[in-house]
Design an enzyme around this catalytic site. Structure first.
Site, mmCIF file in Angstrom:
data_model
loop_
_atom_site.group_PDB
_atom_site.id
_atom_site.type_symbol
_atom_site.label_atom_id
_atom_site.label_comp_id
_atom_site.label_asym_id
_atom_site.label_seq_id
_atom_site.Cartn_x
_atom_site.Cartn_y
_atom_site.Cartn_z
ATOM 1 C CG HIS A 80 -5.370 -2.770 -0.169
ATOM 2 N ND1 HIS A 80 -4.765 -2.070 -1.188
ATOM 3 C CD2 HIS A 80 -4.890 -2.225 0.982
ATOM 4 C CE1 HIS A 80 -3.977 -1.142 -0.678
ATOM 5 N NE2 HIS A 80 -4.014 -1.224 0.639
ATOM 6 C CG ASP A 107 -6.415 -2.924 -3.929
ATOM 7 O OD1 ASP A 107 -7.243 -2.321 -3.220
ATOM 8 O OD2 ASP A 107 -5.190 -2.894 -3.726
ATOM 9 C CB SER A 134 -0.961 -0.026 1.179
ATOM 10 O OG SER A 134 -2.001 0.886 0.987
#
Length: 742
Positions: free
Chosen positions: A669, A637, A550
């Protein structure tokens, strides 16, 4: 997004980072956190004896490293044997997570005979990653999404009949557990964004039938705070200036759709918004507990008497924000408060509980976490966190509340993994590194055991280093058993995790210092940490890798484009490549949060703002990439969409810059399915060994059952191309089903 807040026994982290105390902090963790993206548990067993690959080493180096057993990836990343022990509120049952045919499910048995436990859920694909008890002691509650789309459904399982009800059975809608109270043991509060995808309305749901009744229609706010009577007391929202406002209803009683008129109760500017927020109400509903950093740096815990308006400071720490609470299970009095700088420290408020905390602190090394308490408060479930061993779970028996005397005892339940005891694990050190402008960066360092015989955090000679960058960015790294640290240290690398500016828990000034500093001072902090490791004789300058998920993935791409000479290679997991396309493609239910993103990341709505964002986007500077890059991405995601990976891979290929792209069509994600996690770990390990010179365990059978596709760069990782079927070296087809074996 959390819709309501019920006081918790304690915010704890037997497997995850310590959660933020406030509603605001929980919102942040659910919106932009990324605790799931690092290479994690895997289910694929290793049947052959692991072999060792060494490169770029002297014969003595090889001999020293081979003297340390290679820990199989399955041991470090496989599903735990058992995890997340929970006592039912009445103390009758004990629940925990345990695999069933390689998939984590909830098991339940008598508290006095845990060995008699049986699985009560029947997840067969992604695995259940968290669970809790309803107050009726008859239902287990958990959430699950579909292939990483984060459209969560909330499920309730009757532990006696094993019947599971989907409490939010609407496809394409995000359902969220939002509150509970022992006064209504058969009821949950659940949020649903079925009426408007931007906003979650609040419902009361019957656990037995699944019937739901509207409690509060959302007027356009981020969330609600409820009390023990499951009444909506506050609404919380973000202002256009990225501040925070608390709203209270003007009417004495709600209408059919809840309250329809609200007035401000308190407002915080953007300076304090990320370190302030409501935490819940007292048992009688007349005291509001909240976190507040106004007129101070670190957030203290405060109490406001709603009858008199009197405000009192409950607890504070000069170095750290409030991090967690120990709360009486029925009286809801706050008994102790946790603060975490490098390590957790408890401040005791209720002297009646001091003997319990002292008993738990002295019972084992490491840090204890109270994961649950029975309603009569005679038994607690406790997890002990070590840095060099499996998590240990116990039932703690204590005198009844108010009893003058009584014995305290601990009953061992299980470890998270028994086989960890068979291998040497490394200690985690806690250096505080000074950034170039003087900010202290609380960090965590793990070294290969073979190069640090004295255990002082300094190797006999510099070794390759992996800089492991946490996501968020509004989250933090912490101390304790970290499988990624142990994995990489065992392979011959020093591993360094840095709480760069913007990380949470260190006061508002530390967070606010990151405003507009993506690819700026936030990245400078990481570079300063690398230079510290080199200057301290820990790291070899020419063998430093950067990896993360991320925001950590974005930091990896920034590292290879903005500072291309620093890192030997990078591993980007679900990281954004363009800040403009990131902010233009967020889920609709992020709408209330976007003023915060505009202030702290940048303004995508103006030409000047877009240009400033592009100047901090790795995609614009692809030409600068000189070092090998591995990218991992989930196709579903909703936060960092597949576009982010696709566009930088395409840009690199058009310029003939090598890149390896691992894509999972059934993930979001991060990689939730054990088979997918283990396959990506195998690819990452071989990739790092190729460019840093460490050891690696061959891929072997670690691709079995995974949905791994590598549409670019399969030849760039040792053993990857040979282990992957030809059809998996292309983009996955849209019609591919849920079953990766098909």
């Amino acid at each position: 997004m959390l819709l309501a807040f019920a006081p918790l026994p304690m915010l704890s982290r037997p497997f995850d980072l310590l959660a933020e105390l406030t509603l605001f902090g929980v919102l942040l963790s659910m919106i932009v956190g990324c605790g799931d993206v690092a290479p994690g548990p895997a289910a694929q067993a290793i049947t052959a004896t692991p072999t060792v690959h060494d490169s770029l080493e002297t014969p003595q180096d090889t001999a020293d490293r081979q003297a340390t057993p290679l820990i199989p990836r399955e041991v470090l990343f496989g599903n735990p044997d058992k995890a997340q022990s929970r006592l039912s509120p009445d103390g009758k049952w004990l629940s925990y997570l345990q695999p069933v045919e390689g998939v984590l499910n909830v098991w339940v048995g008598p508290a006095d005979d845990p060995a008699a436990a049986k699985p009560v859920t029947d997840d067969r694909k992604r695995g259940i990653r968290g669970h809790s008890w309803a107050y009726n002691s008859k239902h287990i509650v958990y959430s699950q999404d579909k292939d990483g789309d984060e459209n969560w459904h909330v499920y309730a399982t009757n532990v006696e009949t094993k019947q599971t009800i989907d409490l939010t059975p609407i496809e394409g809608v995000r359902g969220e557990l939002a509150g509970a109270s022992e006064r209504f043991p058969d009821t949950l509060l659940v949020g649903l964004n079925d009426r408007d995808p931007r906003y979650h309305d609040l419902y009361r749901v019957d656990l037995k039938s699944g019937d739901r009744e509207l409690l509060q229609q959302n007027p356009g706010v981020a969330g609600f705070v409820t009390d023990e009577d499951l009444r909506v007391r506050l609404a919380v929202n973000f202002t256009p200036e990225a501040g925070q406002v608390w709203l209270e209803p003007t009417a004495a009683e709600p209408g059919p759709e809840g309250y329809d008129d609200w007035q401000p109760m308190a407002e915080f500017t953007s300076e304090d918004a990320m370190t302030s927020g409501p935490a819940g109400f007292s048992k009688d509903g007349r005291t509001l507990y909240y976190e507040d950093s106004r007129e101070r740096d670190t957030a203290g815990l405060f109490a406001k008497n709603l009858d008199t308006g009197e405000v009192s400071l409950v607890a504070e720490d000069a170095r750290a924000d409030v991090g967690g609470l120990l709360v009486h299970p029925t009286e809801h009095t706050i008994q102790a408060v946790a603060f975490t700088y490098s390590r957790i420290e408890w401040k005791i408020l209720d002297e009646a509980i001091r003997p319990d905390i002292e008993f738990l602190k002295d019972f084992r090394d490491g840090e204890f976490q109270v994961t649950g308490r029975t309603l009569d408060d005679t038994r607690w479930t406790v997890a002990y966190i070590l840095d060099d061993g499996a998590i240990q779970f116990f039932i703690y028996t204590r005198p009844a509340s108010g009893a003058a005397t009584g014995e305290r005892s601990m009953r061992f339940l299980f470890k998270s993994r028994e086989d960890l005891d068979d291998y040497p694990l490394a200690k985690m050190h806690t250096p505080v590194i000074a950034a170039r402008d003087g900010l202290p960066l609380v960090s965590y360092l793990t070294l290969p055991a073979s190069v640090d015989p004295e255990g002082d955090g300094r190797p006999d000679a510099p070794v390759p280093l992996v800089l492991d960058v946490h996501g968020g960015p509004w989250s933090r790294d912490g101390w304790g058993y970290n499988p990624t640290h142990q994995w990489l240290a065992n392979r011959g690398y020093a591993v360094l995790s840095v709480n760069y500016r913007g990380s949470t828990g260190f006061g508002k000034n530390f967070i606010n210092a990151s405003n507009g500093e993506w690819a700026g001072k936030m990245h400078d902090d990481l570079i300063d940490a690398v230079e510290w490791a080199i200057d301290e004789g820990i790291a070899q300058r020419d063998k430093v890798a950067i990896m993360g998920g991320s925001y950590g993935g974005y930091a990896t791409l920034v590292g290879l484009t903005f500072t291309p000479d620093v890192f030997a290679c990078g591993v980007d997991i679900v990281g954004p490549s363009s800040l403009v396309t990131l902010l233009e493609n967020v889920p609709l239910y992020w709408s209330q949060f976007m003023p915060v993103m505009k202030l702290r990341v940048g303004d995508w709505s103006t030409d000047a703002g877009r240009e400033a964002l592009l100047e901090r986007s790795p995609l614009r500077f692809v030409d600068r990439i000189e070092r090998p890059l591995l990218i991992g991405q989930g196709a579903n995601d909703p936060r960092v969409t597949q576009l982010e990976a696709d566009q930088i891979v395409e840009a690199m290929q058009s310029r003939n810059i090598p890149v390896t792209y691992a894509l999972y069509p059934d993930e979001g994600h991060g990689f939730a399915r054990p088979e997918n996690r283990t396959s990506f770990n195998a690819v990452t390990e071989a990739f790092l060994a190729e460019h840093l010179g460490g050891r690696y365990e061959p891929i072997g059978k670690d691709f079995e059952g995974s949905s791994l596709h590598v549409p670019a760069g399969a030849d760039g990782v040792p053993g990857l191309s040979a282990a992957l079927p030809a059809e998996r070296k292309q983009m996955p087809q849209a019609e591919e089903g849920d079953d990766p074996q098909e």
